[in-house]
Design a protein around this motif. Structure first.
Motif, PDB file in Angstrom:
ATOM      1  N   PRO A   1       0.813  -1.230   0.000  1.00  0.00           N
ATOM      2  CA  PRO A   1       0.000   0.000   0.000  1.00  0.00           C
ATOM      3  C   PRO A   1       0.844   1.277   0.000  1.00  0.00           C
ATOM      4  N   VAL A   2       2.086   1.173   0.502  1.00  0.00           N
ATOM      5  CA  VAL A   2       2.936   2.366   0.600  1.00  0.00           C
ATOM      6  C   VAL A   2       3.413   2.826  -0.790  1.00  0.00           C
ATOM      7  N   ALA A   3       3.502   1.878  -1.732  1.00  0.00           N
ATOM      8  CA  ALA A   3       3.945   2.223  -3.094  1.00  0.00           C
ATOM      9  C   ALA A   3       3.054   3.316  -3.694  1.00  0.00           C
ATOM     10  N   ALA A   4       1.745   3.187  -3.483  1.00  0.00           N
ATOM     11  CA  ALA A   4       0.799   4.177  -4.024  1.00  0.00           C
ATOM     12  C   ALA A   4       1.024   5.551  -3.390  1.00  0.00           C
ATOM     13  N   ALA A   5       1.313   5.563  -2.081  1.00  0.00           N
ATOM     14  CA  ALA A   5       1.556   6.836  -1.386  1.00  0.00           C
ATOM     15  C   ALA A   5       2.842   7.501  -1.890  1.00  0.00           C
ATOM     16  N   VAL A   6       3.873   6.680  -2.159  1.00  0.00           N
ATOM     17  CA  VAL A   6       5.126   7.229  -2.692  1.00  0.00           C
ATOM     18  C   VAL A   6       4.869   7.820  -4.080  1.00  0.00           C
ATOM     19  N   ALA A   7       4.133   7.088  -4.918  1.00  0.00           N
ATOM     20  CA  ALA A   7       3.813   7.551  -6.275  1.00  0.00           C
ATOM     21  C   ALA A   7       3.070   8.889  -6.224  1.00  0.00           C
ATOM     22  N   ASP A   8       2.169   8.986  -5.260  1.00  0.00           N
ATOM     23  CA  ASP A   8       1.360  10.184  -5.085  1.00  0.00           C
ATOM     24  C   ASP A   8       2.235  11.408  -4.785  1.00  0.00           C
ATOM     25  N   ILE A   9       3.269  11.210  -3.981  1.00  0.00           N
ATOM     26  CA  ILE A   9       4.129  12.327  -3.555  1.00  0.00           C
ATOM     27  C   ILE A   9       5.173  12.682  -4.614  1.00  0.00           C
ATOM     28  N   VAL A  10       5.764  11.669  -5.273  1.00  0.00           N
ATOM     29  CA  VAL A  10       6.798  11.988  -6.273  1.00  0.00           C
ATOM     30  C   VAL A  10       6.194  12.224  -7.664  1.00  0.00           C
ATOM     31  N   LYS A  11       4.875  12.042  -7.783  1.00  0.00           N
ATOM     32  CA  LYS A  11       4.148  12.287  -9.041  1.00  0.00           C
ATOM     33  C   LYS A  11       4.721  11.452 -10.201  1.00  0.00           C
ATOM     34  N   ARG A  12       5.072  10.208  -9.907  1.00  0.00           N
ATOM     35  CA  ARG A  12       5.534   9.277 -10.947  1.00  0.00           C
ATOM     36  C   ARG A  12       5.065   7.890 -10.567  1.00  0.00           C
ATOM     37  N   PRO A  13       4.973   6.983 -11.522  1.00  0.00           N
ATOM     38  CA  PRO A  13       4.581   5.613 -11.196  1.00  0.00           C
ATOM     39  C   PRO A  13       5.645   4.925 -10.323  1.00  0.00           C
ATOM     40  N   VAL A  14       5.193   4.127  -9.374  1.00  0.00           N
ATOM     41  CA  VAL A  14       6.111   3.339  -8.537  1.00  0.00           C
ATOM     42  C   VAL A  14       5.674   1.877  -8.627  1.00  0.00           C
ATOM     43  N   ALA A  15       6.540   1.046  -9.207  1.00  0.00           N
ATOM     44  CA  ALA A  15       6.232  -0.384  -9.310  1.00  0.00           C
ATOM     45  C   ALA A  15       6.505  -1.057  -7.970  1.00  0.00           C
ATOM     46  N   PHE A  16       5.991  -2.280  -7.797  1.00  0.00           N
ATOM     47  CA  PHE A  16       6.180  -2.998  -6.533  1.00  0.00           C
ATOM     48  C   PHE A  16       6.620  -4.424  -6.818  1.00  0.00           C
ATOM     49  N   ALA A  17       7.602  -4.915  -6.060  1.00  0.00           N
ATOM     50  CA  ALA A  17       8.028  -6.315  -6.166  1.00  0.00           C
ATOM     51  C   ALA A  17       7.730  -7.003  -4.848  1.00  0.00           C
ATOM     52  N   SER A  18       7.162  -8.212  -4.910  1.00  0.00           N
ATOM     53  CA  SER A  18       6.676  -8.875  -3.687  1.00  0.00           C
ATOM     54  C   SER A  18       7.771  -9.562  -2.870  1.00  0.00           C
ATOM     55  N   ASP A  19       9.047  -9.310  -3.201  1.00  0.00           N
ATOM     56  CA  ASP A  19      10.145  -9.751  -2.343  1.00  0.00           C
ATOM     57  C   ASP A  19      11.290  -8.755  -2.529  1.00  0.00           C
ATOM     58  N   CYS A  20      12.204  -8.709  -1.558  1.00  0.00           N
ATOM     59  CA  CYS A  20      13.318  -7.748  -1.694  1.00  0.00           C
ATOM     60  C   CYS A  20      14.584  -8.425  -2.208  1.00  0.00           C
ATOM     61  N   ILE A  21      14.548  -9.759  -2.379  1.00  0.00           N
ATOM     62  CA  ILE A  21      15.693 -10.479  -2.962  1.00  0.00           C
ATOM     63  C   ILE A  21      15.146 -11.586  -3.858  1.00  0.00           C
ATOM     64  N   GLY A  22      16.046 -12.327  -4.489  1.00  0.00           N
ATOM     65  CA  GLY A  22      15.626 -13.497  -5.267  1.00  0.00           C
ATOM     66  C   GLY A  22      15.096 -13.134  -6.641  1.00  0.00           C
TER      67      GLY A  22
END
Length: 399
Positions: free
Chosen positions: A77-98
């Motif tokens: 859910p935080v990805a959408a909030a970041v996108a909202d503030i930086v006014k650009r699309p923010v993609a999301f990956a469901s893991d931080c490694i692998g």
């Protein structure tokens, strides 16, 4: 003069994969971010890396997940909030490694932004496990840390990776380190510190370090009651750590040796109970009745502290003077905050403040914007004031 830390000015960003450690541990309700302050603080770093053609790979922790992925602690859910503030699309990956992370990064173009899932879904994060560090380092060409508030922790994403990749400070981290250098690193003298809050026991190391660094130490809050009690004054039902009286006397003696002047309240606002708009009265600190408690410092003490502010060049502030959440016991904290704000605005003072309660009090007094710098990093700010080396910061020093 060489800079102690490498910043974005020194980094090669264009076309590179940039692992950017940020603090996105923001309050949420029903999947929506309710306070985006932490995102706003790192927005300029995200935008700068993207504008310079870097691939921005955001790395962050969220909450305290118990040993594995759980939906409640997902950063999705935080990805959408970041996108909202930086006014650009923010993609999301469901893991931080692998493979999931590798594939998502492979799809990025220069200037794209991707948020990786919560680092704390891996047990190795808080253990600074070399295996996790290696996995994270594989994902990028450059590491940037913009999370000062997590810099006191030697975790895989805050400290470990910084030793594996070319490492730099983000702009928020840079601003914090510059402000802290102004405050206690190489301050303009005379320098004073205000230390408030409830307990002496939690701030012993802080007081011990400050005595050696500052010219004047102003003690407020519940802590001051312990010092008054140590000097033989009756404090009634006030919050007071009576078992810390010897320690308080020791600190007073050490301050004398170090030629650090200690300022304690001379009068107080007292009441029989702590509740809003309760009947309160002002008394000298020698006249607190047995059934009363000290809930704020009094007007004579405020005047004495405002006089000190007029004589100094640098102020470091951590902790309020009274129970500022409950009127009328916000009066002293707000008055002193306003004076510090005016002096700073007029260029007569450099004022740096930090810690949760302090930030809340300055915001409520409407003066946070007038201070030279207000740190939102609670634990890291306090450890830095205690004179401790912060692992996440040390890893960014120019080699």
């Amino acid at each position: 003069m060489s800079k102690p830390f490498r910043t974005l000015d020194d980094a090669d960003l264009s076309g590179n994969r940039v692992l950017l450690r940020v603090d996105l541990n923001v309050p949420t309700e029903n999947g929506r971010v309710t306070d985006a302050t932490r995102i706003e603080r790192v927005a300029s770093t995200i935008e700068e890396i993207a504008n310079k053609g870097g691939k921005v790979i955001l790395l962050a922790h969220f909450g305290r997940p118990k040993g594995g992925p759980d939906e409640a602690n997902s950063l999705r859910p935080v990805a959408a909030a970041v996108a909202d503030i930086v006014k650009r699309p923010v993609a999301f990956a469901s893991d931080c490694i692998g493979q999931v992370a590798v594939d998502a990064i492979a799809r990025m173009k220069n200037g794209d932004i991707l948020l990786l899932e919560n680092t704390r879904f891996h047990k190795g994060e808080e253990k600074n496990d070399p295996a996790l560090v290696a996995e994270l380092a594989k994902l990028a060409d450059v590491y940037v840390n913009d999370a000062f508030s997590a810099a006191h922790r030697a975790h895989a994403s805050t400290e470990g990776v910084a030793h594996k990749l070319p490492a730099y400070c983000g702009r928020a981290m840079q601003a914090e380190l510059e402000a802290l250098t102004i405050a206690l690193g190489t301050p303009q003298r005379p320098v004073a510190a205000i230390v408030g809050g409830a307990k002496v026991s939690t701030k012993l190391e802080l007081l011990g370090n400050l005595i050696k660094k500052v010219d004047i130490l102003i003690i407020g809050g519940g802590m001051a009651n312990t010092f008054l009690f140590a000097q033989g004054k009756a404090v009634g039902k006030s919050l007071c750590e009576r078992d810390m009286a010897d320690k308080a006397r020791e600190i007073l003696a050490e301050a004398k040796t170090a030629k650090c002047r200690i300022v304690l309240p001379v009068d107080a606002m007292v009441a029989k109970e702590l509740k809003p708009h309760v009947h309160a009265r002002v008394v000298d600190v020698d006249h607190v009745a047995d059934d009363e408690m000290i809930l704020d410092i009094g007007p004579k003490s405020v005047v004495a502290i405002e006089e000190v502010l007029g004589q100094i060049k640098t102020l470091v502030w951590n902790g309020p003077f009274g129970a500022f959440e409950t009127p009328p016991f916000e009066a002293a904290t707000f008055a002193i905050a306003k004076t510090a704000g005016f002096l700073t605005r007029d260029g007569k003072l450099k004022a740096i403040a930090g810690g949760g309660d302090t930030v809340a009090a300055l915001n409520e007094a409407g003066v946070a914007g007038q201070f030279t710098y207000v740190s939102a990093a609670g634990g890291a700010f306090l450890e830095w004031m205690e004179g401790k080396a912060l692992p996440g910061v040390e890893a960014l020093r120019a080699k």
